[in-house]
Design a protein around this motif. Structure first.
Motif, PDB file in Angstrom:
ATOM      1  N   PRO C 109       0.706  -1.110   0.098  1.00 18.06           N
ATOM      2  CA  PRO C 109      -0.141   0.018  -0.036  1.00 18.06           C
ATOM      3  C   PRO C 109       0.779   1.194   0.104  1.00 18.06           C
ATOM      4  O   PRO C 109       0.186   2.405  -0.373  1.00 18.06           O
ATOM      5  N   ALA C 110       2.333   1.089   0.510  1.00 19.71           N
ATOM      6  CA  ALA C 110       2.946   2.270   0.566  1.00 19.71           C
ATOM      7  C   ALA C 110       3.061   2.998  -0.897  1.00 19.71           C
ATOM      8  O   ALA C 110       3.525   3.993  -1.021  1.00 19.71           O
ATOM      9  N   PHE C 112       1.223   3.642  -3.030  1.00 23.18           N
ATOM     10  CA  PHE C 112      -0.028   4.202  -3.329  1.00 23.18           C
ATOM     11  C   PHE C 112      -0.238   5.474  -2.412  1.00 23.18           C
ATOM     12  O   PHE C 112      -0.479   6.361  -2.783  1.00 23.18           O
ATOM     13  N   LEU C 113       0.008   4.982  -1.255  1.00 21.64           N
ATOM     14  CA  LEU C 113      -0.241   5.936  -0.034  1.00 21.64           C
ATOM     15  C   LEU C 113       0.522   6.935   0.338  1.00 21.64           C
ATOM     16  O   LEU C 113       0.457   7.885   0.671  1.00 21.64           O
ATOM     17  N   THR C 114       1.921   6.686  -0.146  1.00 21.86           N
ATOM     18  CA  THR C 114       2.857   7.787   0.148  1.00 21.86           C
ATOM     19  C   THR C 114       2.962   9.111  -0.792  1.00 21.86           C
ATOM     20  O   THR C 114       2.824   8.782  -1.819  1.00 21.86           O
ATOM     21  N   PRO C 115       2.855  10.450  -0.301  1.00 26.88           N
ATOM     22  CA  PRO C 115       2.725  11.462  -0.925  1.00 26.88           C
ATOM     23  C   PRO C 115       3.924  11.695  -1.749  1.00 26.88           C
ATOM     24  O   PRO C 115       5.045  11.445  -1.168  1.00 26.88           O
ATOM     25  N   THR C 128      -2.370   5.505  -8.519  1.00 29.22           N
ATOM     26  CA  THR C 128      -1.193   5.923  -8.890  1.00 29.22           C
ATOM     27  C   THR C 128       0.001   5.535  -7.998  1.00 29.22           C
ATOM     28  O   THR C 128      -0.236   5.768  -6.761  1.00 29.22           O
TER      29      THR C 128
END
Lengths: 348, 248, 278
Positions: C109-110, C112-115, C128
């Motif tokens: 998940p990182a 997609f989740l990391t800004p 993305t």
């Protein structure tokens, strides 16, 4: 869960070792004083026992299975100090010889599971079981809740350690260098599993074995019971004191982590990319295409903190310290509430 | 030096509320081999532990070479060390006896605790490993040993201290016949060395080979004493003590 | 975090099978480590203290550096050492599969989740992957793979009692080392006891019991084990006392490290410090 190598920065690991060391030292002294030469075989054999029961798959309601750490059981029959030593040794062996949990993370795993877990479990057990007779069902409830609270306290602490990593340790582009999720994701992701599966497994093992001991070997339950013949258990005050020290250690430890690495200067938080990162997480503005469920979870958890924080606390660093302390406080509060309930019904 | 190694007078002992020994008096003369006979739970192991000064009687007295054995005496390092060096106990369960990581560590444990010089320890341990034919097991962990090997390591770990009194709890129990005869041969060889032996067993076949005197225990009390021949002849007493089955 | 997934994957198998499976995994691992440690190979000939220090230094370096390349480089060194020490590649791949399954679930998940800047859009799903997300997820996996390989190489080329003694060279208190040693020894006794109890039960149980009953059975097994543990600890205490133990354990000193060993440790320390603070 046991933290593997690579999830926590070396400085976090160093702080964890440094925080665990005084507890090990005090525990060793206390246990030696109380058990004399018996301490060595007792801790070793109990430690081997907890290593083996960590491999047990416990059938849970709903058709799944779960593992228990034995942290509740250790607190019930050995008390917090001998218990934290026994669980620590089991964790060290898992990490070094069986690759379960990281070698750099031994300090953190021992601190979370063995030390905080044992103290919280003991406190809950003492509060809930009170002075009820060894054969009472209230003692079983106490044992079960001790396991449940102990493992969840450990999980929360682990989640907080994970959640602080991206804030404290990232490179110039904002790439997190260790565990990648901020508190808003790490805490719910960790706690959902522990409030359910792992917590229940621990509950059943602690309460179940306590009930087994009531029938077959009640002497083992009497060891830690208040007023037991053999050795006096610590007063509740001392347990509270130990937990209070832990709470104070939380911000100190965080400061140490930050300054040791030189990345936690206040100006860090005025840098555009850092702020953006924090903002994204704390306000739940994950990237547009983030899986919706996880994004919503992070909002649920973190939403109240930035909104209601007084201006002086707008400093994000302070906010994180506060939320870490709040987490610990929450555990203690829940513990107190749990202990208050059965005693009142009993008095009536 | 007193003629008797041990003198027990009216010793009683209870463990977790259960009477294990009830009014037991006996003497163990120097250089003799005494067999303690009795069914499981008769108090043999407890008696051995009293002789080894691991338990202390609730009432009655135990003397070792004429000197009383009390818990207070064992507070002193010098007394404790001298006694532990001279009186060795081999436990029945080798998993209790073998608590070290390797065979070498196990055999070296006693001498190390008694504060022998390190160089002497290394040398003596190697000699003991050779004597008990366990030199090739020296780095082996206890859980990787067979029953016979465990027993030999247990014996080596006690005999390395060259005790004058050897207390053995069921030395031949749960061993294959070959290991059993090895252990018996070993015990016989100690006779010429002038060792005092106290052997707890429920194996009547061994009696004439390994014992000069016998003491039969039943439910913590002495049920009979005499030479092996006398004891084996007293069928009604052996029946009462559950050491033989009633003839069909 | 992957606990939940783990449960779903395994929910069909009974707890007896799974517990027995995990126990046999521990026994297998210790046994194969013993075997490979007894083989002739590069690292088997090195002093345990040097290996312990070396593994610790490399693990620390891999955990400290922000550079993907350095982590991967150390990983390659670890694999090279493993092969030079005649460790079987199959065991390493088993290790890696386990590590990837566990940490992969956490790292995924990182992506997609990391800004950060968008880097790649997953077709159909439309999620993305960010550049930072990609970098952090791969860094985490690289670190975990490298450090677990190093740990495995250490344990597989060093007899465990040698490793135990080596810990003392690094100022671990004697009592801690003795505790670890005794615990390790009794783990295998309890494993044997558990196997005896569980296998007896397994053969007696043809059909599936209701969950509550199975749970009761598991808990009773733990209870029996615990009673045995306390009894054993009392007896072991007596056995230790009978051989002169009075609360302080005395152990033999180790032979001092050879100059060459010191040289190896120092060289590695300088090297690690050099790459970290360059």
């Amino acid at each position: 869960m046991h933290i593997p190598d690579g999830y926590l920065s070396p400085s976090t690991c160093a702080v964890a070792y440094a925080s665990a060391a005084p507890f090990w030292y005090v525990a060793m002294r206390k246990v030696k004083r109380r058990l004399h030469s018996r301490f060595l075989p007792l801790i070793a054999v109990f430690s081997a026992f907890s290593f083996v029961i960590m491999m047990f798959n416990l059938p849970l309601p709903g058709g799944t299975t779960g593992h228990a750490t034995g942290v509740g059981l250790a607190a019930v029959v050995l008390g917090p100090w001998a218990g934290m030593l026994a669980i620590s040794v089991a964790l060290v062996i898992q990490a070094v010889f069986f690759g379960d949990g990281g070698i750099t993370a031994i300090g953190a795993n021992c601190f979370n599971i063995a030390i905080v877990g044992s103290l919280v479990a003991s406190l809950v057990y003492r509060l809930v079981a009170g002075t009820s007779p060894t054969g009472s069902s209230r003692r079983l409830l106490g044992a079960g809740l001790a396991g449940y609270a102990g493992i969840n306290a450990a999980a929360l602490l682990t989640a907080i350690e994970f959640g602080l990593q991206p804030l404290l340790f990232h490179d110039a582009t904002g790439t997190p260098l260790y565990a990648p999720y901020a508190l808003g994701i790490a805490v719910p992701a960790m706690m959902i599993g522990h409030l359910t599966f792992a917590g229940f497994a621990e509950f059943f093992v602690s309460a179940g074995v306590a009930s087994y001991l009531q029938r077959t070997d009640p002497g083992l339950l009497a060891r830690e019971a208040p007023g037991a013949e053999r050795g006096k258990p610590d007063s509740l005050k001392k347990l509270w004191a130990a937990l209070a020290i832990l709470m104070l250690l939380t911000p100190l430890g965080l400061l140490a982590v930050g300054t040791a690495w030189g990345e936690w200067a206040p100006e860090d938080f005025s840098k555009a990319d850092t702020r953006r990162e924090i903002a994204a997480v704390t306000h739940g503005q994950a990237p547009a295409a983030a899986p919706a469920g996880l994004a919503r979870l992070s909002t649920v958890w973190t939403a109240p903190i930035p909104d209601y924080a007084p201006p002086i606390l707008k400093n994000a660093a302070f906010g994180y310290v506060l939320s870490a302390m709040a987490g610990t406080g929450l555990i203690i509060l829940v513990t107190l509430m749990l202990s208050a309930l059965p005693s009142r019904t009993r008095d009536v | 030096m007193a003629v008797n190694v041990f003198e027990l007078e009216r010793v009683s002992f209870s463990y977790r509320g259960v009477t294990a020994l009830d009014d037991v008096s006996l003497t163990v003369p120097t250089g003799r081999r005494l067999a303690l006979l009795g069914a499981n739970g008769c108090g043999k192991s407890t008696l051995l532990r009293i002789l080894a000064a691991l338990y202390f009687p609730d009432s009655g007295s135990v003397r070792y070479h004429g000197a009383p054995l009390t818990e207070a005496e064992f507070e002193h390092d010098s007394f404790s060390h001298a006694f532990r060096k001279r009186v060795g106990l081999v436990f029945q369960n080798p998993d209790v006896q073998l608590f070290c990581p390797t065979v070498f560590d196990e055999v070296a444990f006693g001498p190390l605790q008694l504060g022998w010089p390190k160089e002497r320890i290394r040398q003596t341990v190697n000699e003991a490993l050779d004597y008990f034919e366990i030199a090739d097991l020296r780095e082996r962990a206890p859980h990787r040993l067979s029953g016979g090997e465990k027993k030999r390591v247990a014996l080596a770990s006690v005999l390395i201290m060259d005790p004058e009194v050897i207390l053995l709890d069921e030395p031949t129990a749960a061993l294959d016949p070959r290991s059993q005869s090895q252990i018996v041969a070993l015990m016989k060889s100690w006779e010429s060395l002038g060792k005092t032996l106290v052997i707890a067993t429920h194996d009547l076949h061994l009696l004439t080979e390994i014992a000069d005197d016998c003491l039969v225990l039943d439910k913590g009390r002495i049920a009979g004493r005499g030479t092996p021949a006398e004891i084996l002849a007293d069928e009604s007493m052996l029946l009462r003590a559950n050491l033989i089955r009633p003839a069909c | 975090m992957s606990e939940g997934l783990h449960h779903l994957v395994h929910r069909r198998k009974g707890f007896l099978d799974r517990t027995l499976g995990e126990i046999s995994h521990v026994v297998d691992r210790s046994f194969s480590a013993e075997l490979s440690a007894a083989q002739g190979g590069l690292l088997q000939g090195v002093d345990a203290r040097v290996k312990l220090a070396g593994a610790a230094l490399l693990i620390l370096t891999a955990a400290a550096t922000p550079s993907h390349a350095l982590v991967a480089g150390i990983g390659a060194v670890a694999v090279g050492l493993a092969l030079a020490s005649r460790l079987r590649l199959g065991e390493l791949t088993t290790l890696w599969t386990g590590v990837l399954l566990f940490s992969g679930v956490i790292a995924l998940p990182a992506l997609f989740l990391t800004p950060g800047e968008p880097w790649w859009r997953v077709p159909i799903l439309g999620w993305t992957v960010t550049t930072t997300g990609f970098r952090t997820a791969t860094l985490l996996l690289a670190r975990v793979l490298t450090t677990s390989t190093l740990g495995s190489v250490l344990v597989s080329t060093t007899p465990w009692h040698a490793l135990l003694r080596a810990m003392r060279a690094f100022r671990l208190p004697v009592v801690a080392v003795v505790l670890i040693g005794m615990t390790y020894r009794y783990i295998f006794l309890f494993i044997q006891t558990t196997l005896d109890m569980l296998e007896g039960r397994q053969s007696r149980l043809a059909g599936e019991l209701p969950a509550a009953q199975r749970r009761g059975m598991a808990v009773a097994t733990v209870g029996v084990l615990m009673s045995k543990a306390f009894e054993l600890s009392g007896d072991v205490h007596l056995a230790m006392q009978a051989r002169g133990y009075r609360g302080e354990v005395h152990v033999l000193d180790e032979a001092p490290l050879r100059p060459l060993d010191w040289l190896m440790i120092s060289a590695l320390t300088v090297l690690c410090a050099g790459v970290l603070w360059r």
